[in-house]
Scaffold this motif. Sequence first.
Motif, PDB file in Angstrom:
ATOM      1  N   THR A 152      22.985  11.093 -19.434  1.00 35.51           N
ATOM      2  CA  THR A 152      22.683  11.290 -18.008  1.00 35.51           C
ATOM      3  C   THR A 152      23.671  12.281 -17.402  1.00 35.51           C
ATOM      4  OG1 THR A 152      24.127   9.494 -17.319  1.00 35.51           O
ATOM      5  CG2 THR A 152      21.818   8.927 -17.728  1.00 35.51           C
ATOM      6  N   LEU A 153      23.209  12.919 -16.374  1.00 32.76           N
ATOM      7  CA  LEU A 153      24.072  13.832 -15.622  1.00 32.76           C
ATOM      8  C   LEU A 153      23.712  13.686 -14.145  1.00 32.76           C
ATOM      9  CD1 LEU A 153      26.107  16.195 -15.465  1.00 32.76           C
ATOM     10  CD2 LEU A 153      24.163  17.749 -15.714  1.00 32.76           C
ATOM     11  N   ALA A 154      24.717  13.433 -13.312  1.00 34.40           N
ATOM     12  CA  ALA A 154      24.501  13.338 -11.862  1.00 34.40           C
ATOM     13  C   ALA A 154      25.044  14.597 -11.211  1.00 34.40           C
ATOM     14  CB  ALA A 154      25.214  12.108 -11.311  1.00 34.40           C
ATOM     15  N   LEU A 155      24.223  15.225 -10.412  1.00 33.15           N
ATOM     16  CA  LEU A 155      24.635  16.441  -9.720  1.00 33.15           C
ATOM     17  C   LEU A 155      24.501  16.246  -8.218  1.00 33.15           C
ATOM     18  CD1 LEU A 155      22.812  19.200 -11.820  1.00 33.15           C
ATOM     19  CD2 LEU A 155      25.247  18.601 -11.892  1.00 33.15           C
ATOM     20  N   VAL A 156      25.437  16.811  -7.453  1.00 30.39           N
ATOM     21  CA  VAL A 156      25.348  16.812  -5.990  1.00 30.39           C
ATOM     22  C   VAL A 156      25.271  18.267  -5.536  1.00 30.39           C
ATOM     23  CG1 VAL A 156      26.437  16.133  -3.819  1.00 30.39           C
ATOM     24  CG2 VAL A 156      26.684  14.675  -5.854  1.00 30.39           C
ATOM     25  N   SER A 196      18.684  12.645 -19.026  1.00 29.18           N
ATOM     26  CA  SER A 196      18.157  12.480 -17.668  1.00 29.18           C
ATOM     27  C   SER A 196      19.154  13.061 -16.663  1.00 29.18           C
ATOM     28  CB  SER A 196      17.929  10.993 -17.378  1.00 29.18           C
ATOM     29  OG  SER A 196      17.533  10.837 -16.038  1.00 29.18           O
ATOM     30  N   ILE A 197      18.645  13.900 -15.797  1.00 29.29           N
ATOM     31  CA  ILE A 197      19.484  14.547 -14.785  1.00 29.29           C
ATOM     32  C   ILE A 197      19.013  14.078 -13.410  1.00 29.29           C
ATOM     33  CG2 ILE A 197      20.155  16.776 -13.789  1.00 29.29           C
ATOM     34  CD1 ILE A 197      19.261  17.831 -16.732  1.00 29.29           C
ATOM     35  N   GLN A 198      19.950  13.650 -12.584  1.00 23.92           N
ATOM     36  CA  GLN A 198      19.569  13.235 -11.223  1.00 23.92           C
ATOM     37  C   GLN A 198      20.350  14.059 -10.203  1.00 23.92           C
ATOM     38  OE1 GLN A 198      20.058   9.094  -9.969  1.00 23.92           O
ATOM     39  NE2 GLN A 198      18.040   9.260  -8.990  1.00 23.92           N
ATOM     40  N   VAL A 199      19.639  14.544  -9.206  1.00 23.13           N
ATOM     41  CA  VAL A 199      20.227  15.462  -8.230  1.00 23.13           C
ATOM     42  C   VAL A 199      20.210  14.813  -6.841  1.00 23.13           C
ATOM     43  CG1 VAL A 199      20.175  17.782  -7.258  1.00 23.13           C
ATOM     44  CG2 VAL A 199      19.353  17.389  -9.590  1.00 23.13           C
ATOM     45  N   ARG A 200      21.343  14.884  -6.170  1.00 19.75           N
ATOM     46  CA  ARG A 200      21.459  14.344  -4.802  1.00 19.75           C
ATOM     47  C   ARG A 200      21.717  15.470  -3.816  1.00 19.75           C
ATOM     48  NH1 ARG A 200      22.741  10.046  -7.921  1.00 19.75           N
ATOM     49  NH2 ARG A 200      22.217   8.007  -7.052  1.00 19.75           N
ATOM     50  N   TRP A 201      21.305  15.234  -2.573  1.00 18.15           N
ATOM     51  CA  TRP A 201      21.643  16.139  -1.483  1.00 18.15           C
ATOM     52  C   TRP A 201      23.127  15.992  -1.158  1.00 18.15           C
ATOM     53  CZ3 TRP A 201      17.957  19.441  -0.768  1.00 18.15           C
ATOM     54  CH2 TRP A 201      16.623  19.063  -0.855  1.00 18.15           C
ATOM     55  N   VAL A 221      14.749  15.778 -20.048  1.00 17.02           N
ATOM     56  CA  VAL A 221      14.520  16.757 -21.103  1.00 17.02           C
ATOM     57  C   VAL A 221      14.972  16.143 -22.424  1.00 17.02           C
ATOM     58  CG1 VAL A 221      16.781  17.850 -20.784  1.00 17.02           C
ATOM     59  CG2 VAL A 221      14.902  19.183 -21.785  1.00 17.02           C
ATOM     60  N   SER A 222      14.334  16.547 -23.490  1.00 18.08           N
ATOM     61  CA  SER A 222      14.755  16.087 -24.808  1.00 18.08           C
ATOM     62  C   SER A 222      15.420  17.226 -25.546  1.00 18.08           C
ATOM     63  CB  SER A 222      13.546  15.590 -25.613  1.00 18.08           C
ATOM     64  OG  SER A 222      13.083  14.383 -25.076  1.00 18.08           O
ATOM     65  N   LEU A 223      16.675  17.066 -25.787  1.00 18.35           N
ATOM     66  CA  LEU A 223      17.381  18.037 -26.619  1.00 18.35           C
ATOM     67  C   LEU A 223      18.690  17.413 -27.071  1.00 18.35           C
ATOM     68  CD1 LEU A 223      19.944  19.575 -24.969  1.00 18.35           C
ATOM     69  CD2 LEU A 223      18.024  20.328 -23.619  1.00 18.35           C
ATOM     70  N   SER A 224      19.218  17.974 -28.127  1.00 21.55           N
ATOM     71  CA  SER A 224      20.486  17.467 -28.665  1.00 21.55           C
ATOM     72  C   SER A 224      21.607  18.439 -28.350  1.00 21.55           C
ATOM     73  CB  SER A 224      20.382  17.295 -30.179  1.00 21.55           C
ATOM     74  OG  SER A 224      19.374  16.354 -30.467  1.00 21.55           O
TER      75      SER A 224
END
Length: 390
Positions: A121-125, A37-42, A78-81
């Motif tokens: 998870t990955l958090a991106l700004v 799961s990737i979440q993107v912030r402003w 996304v589903s991947l290894s």
Amino acid sequence: MRLQASLAVFLVAVCVGCGGDDTDDVEGADAASDARSIQVRWPASYAEELAAGVEIVVTPASGPPVTLVTDAEGRASVSLSGAATVEATIDLSEARVEALTGHQGAIELTARGSLATGDTTLALVLDGPVLGGFLIEEVSYTGAAGLEEGDHYFDDQFVEVYNNSTHLLYADGLLLADVHGSAGAINPGQPVTPFAADLEHVYVNSIWRIPGSGSDVPVPPGGSIVIAHDGTNHQPQSTVDMTDADFEAYNMRADNRDVDYPTVANLERVRFEGGFDWLLPVFGPGVVLLRGDNVETLPTADTGFSDATKVPLSWVVDAFEALMDGDSVTYKRVPAALDRGFVFSSGTYVGESAIRRVRTRIGERAVLQDSNDSTMDFEVVTAPQPREER
Ligand SMILES: [Ca+2]
Ligand SMILES: [Ca+2]
């Protein structure tokens, strides 16, 4: 780098409900694989937090890239290894930029990150270009009435500089200068600036520099610094207390006529034309905020009774102009390319101040108006407002 132990815990966790399938497959998104799961912030200075509609390209170490778009929560899955690199991109229209930042222009924002094997998870700004910059927020120049009839108190002058941009900026190295020339027909026959015909330069008297090596004076978006004539409490002669000013203009002299207030850092005096201290004309100053290298090498020009420094317009970060009254337009000193207008106070020693108008608000943060026209961008208020929340 994740520890092996946490990877093992993770694999056990994702295998709950996977029915005994082999999850060792690392061949990419098509294989039975892991939910990521990737979440993107402003950017933090923007009006919203979670960035919807952002295109994300996930490129596994092996296998083809996968393109996703974030939902209303700024999330995409996304589903991947295995390991993967992640790139997020969004093009913002002018209308969207205005709503998110209060600034104008269409821009692209991007973010990059990576998923290590086992990361769920990955958090991106997102980040993008700096919109806006330093502005002159307030010029308190009129002086105050003082305590007794006929008092002329001017030591309370100050200039406030505001970070109107979307990014943290550093104020050290900024130069502050007063523009050469009279504010109006203070005396009969008062000449206008001798440099009115040169539209390519601005001619300044004194030049002061905010000290530091380039990263010593951080100013966050919506933050400001106050630069005092004298870093002391001017009450009760004036309403202004400058004991918490960031800097003061200390004009070191052998006779100690200017006081070095110990709690307020001193500006660097680059060039000085004047008397005991850096006095802005109480009838109305032109003030410019400059940035440029080797200021000491700028040429000077003879004004008839002093030397003015000739500054290229490209050095000017921001400009402000006040004149003596509404009829003094011929005395304008700041080239129109920098500032088309001017403001004026009701008189001298009236305790007024010129303050920049708020254009819009992004959350709590004021975005100040900057149309390169002091007539439109500033108003004269009845009391100085140093550090006041806008
Ligand atoms: Ca001083
Ligand atoms: Ca000092």
